[in-house]
Design a protein around this motif. Structure first.
Motif, PDB file in Angstrom:
ATOM      1  N   GLU A  75       0.659  -1.424  -0.213  1.00  0.00           N
ATOM      2  CA  GLU A  75       0.015   0.370  -0.226  1.00  0.00           C
ATOM      3  C   GLU A  75       0.537   1.410  -0.023  1.00  0.00           C
ATOM      4  N   PRO A  76       1.841   1.528   0.869  1.00  0.00           N
ATOM      5  CA  PRO A  76       2.487   2.118   0.892  1.00  0.00           C
ATOM      6  C   PRO A  76       3.163   2.690  -0.717  1.00  0.00           C
ATOM      7  N   GLN A  77       3.777   2.187  -1.297  1.00  0.00           N
ATOM      8  CA  GLN A  77       4.480   2.201  -2.318  1.00  0.00           C
ATOM      9  C   GLN A  77       3.316   2.425  -3.422  1.00  0.00           C
ATOM     10  N   ARG A  78       2.365   1.080  -3.523  1.00  0.00           N
ATOM     11  CA  ARG A  78       0.910   1.800  -4.117  1.00  0.00           C
ATOM     12  C   ARG A  78       0.754   2.812  -4.529  1.00  0.00           C
TER      13      ARG A  78
ATOM     14  N   VAL B 114       1.919   6.185  -3.890  1.00  0.00           N
ATOM     15  CA  VAL B 114       3.164   7.029  -4.316  1.00  0.00           C
ATOM     16  C   VAL B 114       2.900   7.561  -5.259  1.00  0.00           C
TER      17      VAL B 114
ATOM     18  N   THR C 112      10.525   9.037   3.162  1.00  0.00           N
ATOM     19  CA  THR C 112      10.301   8.157   2.537  1.00  0.00           C
ATOM     20  C   THR C 112       8.990   7.466   1.202  1.00  0.00           C
ATOM     21  N   VAL C 113       8.914   9.099   1.102  1.00  0.00           N
ATOM     22  CA  VAL C 113       8.073   9.050  -0.378  1.00  0.00           C
ATOM     23  C   VAL C 113       9.232   8.693  -1.148  1.00  0.00           C
TER      24      VAL C 113
ATOM     25  N   SER D 225      11.638   6.613  -0.450  1.00  0.00           N
ATOM     26  CA  SER D 225      12.391   5.555  -0.678  1.00  0.00           C
ATOM     27  C   SER D 225      11.137   4.999  -1.110  1.00  0.00           C
ATOM     28  N   HIS D 226      10.170   4.634  -1.125  1.00  0.00           N
ATOM     29  CA  HIS D 226       8.279   3.966  -1.611  1.00  0.00           C
ATOM     30  C   HIS D 226       8.473   3.917  -2.851  1.00  0.00           C
TER      31      HIS D 226
ATOM     32  N   ARG E 195      11.998   1.459  -4.186  1.00  0.00           N
ATOM     33  CA  ARG E 195      10.849   0.620  -3.817  1.00  0.00           C
ATOM     34  C   ARG E 195       9.510   0.310  -5.222  1.00  0.00           C
ATOM     35  N   GLY E 196       8.695   0.854  -4.885  1.00  0.00           N
ATOM     36  CA  GLY E 196       8.025   0.731  -5.910  1.00  0.00           C
ATOM     37  C   GLY E 196       7.978   0.407  -7.223  1.00  0.00           C
TER      38      GLY E 196
END
Length: 178
Positions: free
Chosen positions: A121-124, A126, A150-151, A153-154, A157-158
């Motif tokens: 969810e956080p990656q999605r 972002v 953090t944004v 980073s997400h 990674r995403g």
């Protein structure tokens, strides 16, 4: 773009300002709902619910962030809630995928949608806000109430996961492992 005066008037109960504000926010909120839910009717329902929440919570808007950012936070949360209720999938507009036959585009569309749906969810959120809504890192951070790093980073990674899952397309093949 909605100016602060319009927001102030809307908060004071000026009906014309409220209508102008909601009209300005309507399209980006619908777009967020559509890309999160993938179905027109579901997106229309979620956008309507988000606009209603925005209207009801307008007096809680403090002006610390841009009204668009604040409204998108509500839209994202509303769409995520709707997706959870319906156990629906994320979607990208098919016309954003270029090249190939209609069958190939459909396969790409399906694989990309599934890959985005699989992101945590956080990656999605972002990835959607950055690449679909064209939000800046700061706007995403404000919308999701996360630090900018953090944004980033997400998002990193995403993107990395999407590139890995969809790597066959870059190599000219078709991915069926998504």
């Amino acid at each position: 773009m909605v100016d602060r005066e319009c927001v102030r008037r809307a908060q004071a109960g000026d009906r014309e300002a409220v209508v102008a504000l909601l009209r300005e926010l309507e399209t980006p909120i619908y777009r967020t709902a559509y890309y999160t839910l993938g179905h027109e009717q579901d997106a229309m329902d979620a956008a309507q619910e988000a606009l209603l929440r925005i209207y009801r919570k307008l007096n809680t808007f403090r002006g610390d962030a841009d009204i668009r950012t604040w409204a998108q936070r509500i839209a994202v949360n509303t769409a995520i809630d709707a997706a959870r209720r319906r156990k629906d999938v994320l979607s990208l507009q098919e016309d954003r995928i270029n090249g190939g036959s209609p069958v190939e585009r459909s396969a790409i569309y399906t694989d990309v949608r599934e890959a985005i749906r699989r992101l945590p969810e956080p990656q999605r959120s972002v990835v959607l806000l950055r690449h679909i809504q064209d939000f800046s890192y700061q706007e995403i951070a404000d919308t999701l109430e996360l630090p900018v790093n953090t944004v980033k980073s997400h998002l990193f990674r995403g993107r990395k996961k999407l590139m890995e899952w969809l790597s066959d397309y870059r190599e000219g093949g078709v991915s069926h492992e998504v």
